[in-house]
Design an enzyme around this catalytic site. Structure first.
Site, short mmCIF file in Angstrom:
data_model
loop_
_atom_site.label_atom_id
_atom_site.label_comp_id
_atom_site.label_asym_id
_atom_site.label_seq_id
_atom_site.Cartn_x
_atom_site.Cartn_y
_atom_site.Cartn_z
N PRO A 75 0.83 -1.21 0.00
CA PRO A 75 0.00 0.00 0.00
C PRO A 75 0.87 1.26 0.00
O PRO A 75 1.96 1.27 0.54
CB PRO A 75 -0.79 -0.12 1.31
N CYS A 76 0.35 2.31 -0.61
CA CYS A 76 1.17 3.50 -0.85
C CYS A 76 0.23 4.69 -1.01
O CYS A 76 -0.65 4.67 -1.84
CB CYS A 76 1.98 3.26 -2.12
N GLN A 77 0.41 5.74 -0.18
CA GLN A 77 -0.55 6.85 -0.20
C GLN A 77 0.06 8.24 -0.26
O GLN A 77 -0.65 9.20 -0.56
CB GLN A 77 -1.43 6.77 1.06
#
Length: 320
Positions: A75-77
């Site tokens: 995951p990457c935000q």
């Protein structure tokens, strides 16, 4: 090349879409992990008990077996522009990308595959990607944004695929289809006896009234403005069109992703069909957990085509 199965370690495995594509291409997943307990249950019951329910930030490198390849979709935000003191990999929202890099650096596989959102390539005019390449500079890295619809998936879903290799540059798979698969084709033969087909959120009366206004291919803008619900995202109350590919499958409950003809959101099985999962792949957990699992999954056919491309490179260089 000897007749052997190349061993893969899988990180951020989820319910197993990325892994299953590699397995179908002939690879052997020897170890996998995810923090989501229900996703691990789905993985274990469909793929194998080599999945571990673990917080990767607490994982010791020594506890991970050696493999030829590491795969995963962290995951990457954090996509706000980096400044002089805060680069992308230092952003706490990108901590899990950093964990992926930590494990690749510690285990030193011959190949790694990082699946992610397209912004990981474009953020900061390429600065985020440059940071990743600098951290893993012992690898020959190729990257591309792939659209699942180009690989036989009935869905427009764009994902960044970063491949690192110590056996020579690995190019991304080219599309091998002439016409896009439609929602109608994906739903062919569906019936209530197929697992997960009765798993969907029952709509409220007001939700049904909203849906009645929306044409195939339309969205919340078809609802009269005086009745229109709050929210202005283009995929809100999106009704799929039978004769086109689906939009990107997100959590169907949160976006009210609507069946082409019926006034209800999509079932878990309908989402799974659009994600190119076979009907014998069953999702487990409560309804909300299953909805999130199928939304997060990597489309099986996309994964399979990436895996075949890597296998072709392994055979080309006669890596053993």
């Amino acid at each position: 090349m000897k007749n052997k199965k190349f061993k893969i370690v899988s990180l951020f495995s989820g319910s197993g879409g990325l892994d299953l594509g590699f397995i179908q291409a002939g690879f052997d997943i020897i170890w996998a992990c995810d923090i989501d307990k229900s996703a691990c249950e789905t993985y274990k019951k469909n793929i194998g008990d080599h999945i571990h329910n673990i917080d990767i930030t607490k994982l010791n490198i020594k506890d991970i077996p050696d493999g030829d390849i590491i795969i995963g979709g962290s995951p990457c935000q954090g996509f706000s522009n980096a400044n002089r003191t805060n680069h992308f990999l230092d952003n706490p929202k990108n901590m899990l990308v950093k964990e992926y890099i930590r494990i690749v650096k510690g285990k030193q596989p011959k190949i790694f595959v990082l699946e992610n959102v397209p912004q990981i390539i474009t953020a900061g005019k390429g600065l985020f990607l440059k940071e990743i390449k600098d951290e893993l500079n012992e690898y020959k890295i190729t990257y591309k944004i792939l659209n699942s619809v180009d690989y036989g998936v009935a869905q427009e879903r764009r994902r960044a695929i970063i491949i690192g290799s110590k056996i020579g540059s690995i190019e991304h798979p080219k599309s091998n289809i002439n016409t896009y698969k439609t929602v109608r084709q994906a739903f062919e033969g569906l019936n209530n006896d197929i697992p997960n087909q009765l798993d969907y959120s029952k709509p409220k009366k007001t939700t049904i009234e909203y849906m009645k206004y929306v044409r195939q291919g339309g969205n919340f803008k078809d609802i009269p403005i005086e009745l229109r619900p709050k929210g202005n995202h283009s995929n809100l109350y999106k009704r799929l069109h039978y004769d086109r590919p689906s939009i990107t499958i997100t959590n169907p409950r949160k976006s009210a992703l609507t069946h082409p003809e019926e006034n209800r959101i999509l079932t878990i099985r309908e989402c799974a069909r659009i994600q190119s999962f076979p009907d014998n792949f069953i999702f487990y957990g409560n309804l909300a957990e299953k909805q999130q699992q199928v939304a997060n999954a990597v489309p099986l056919l996309l994964s399979y085509n990436i895996a075949l491309q890597i296998l072709n490179k392994i055979e080309e260089v006669n890596y053993e």
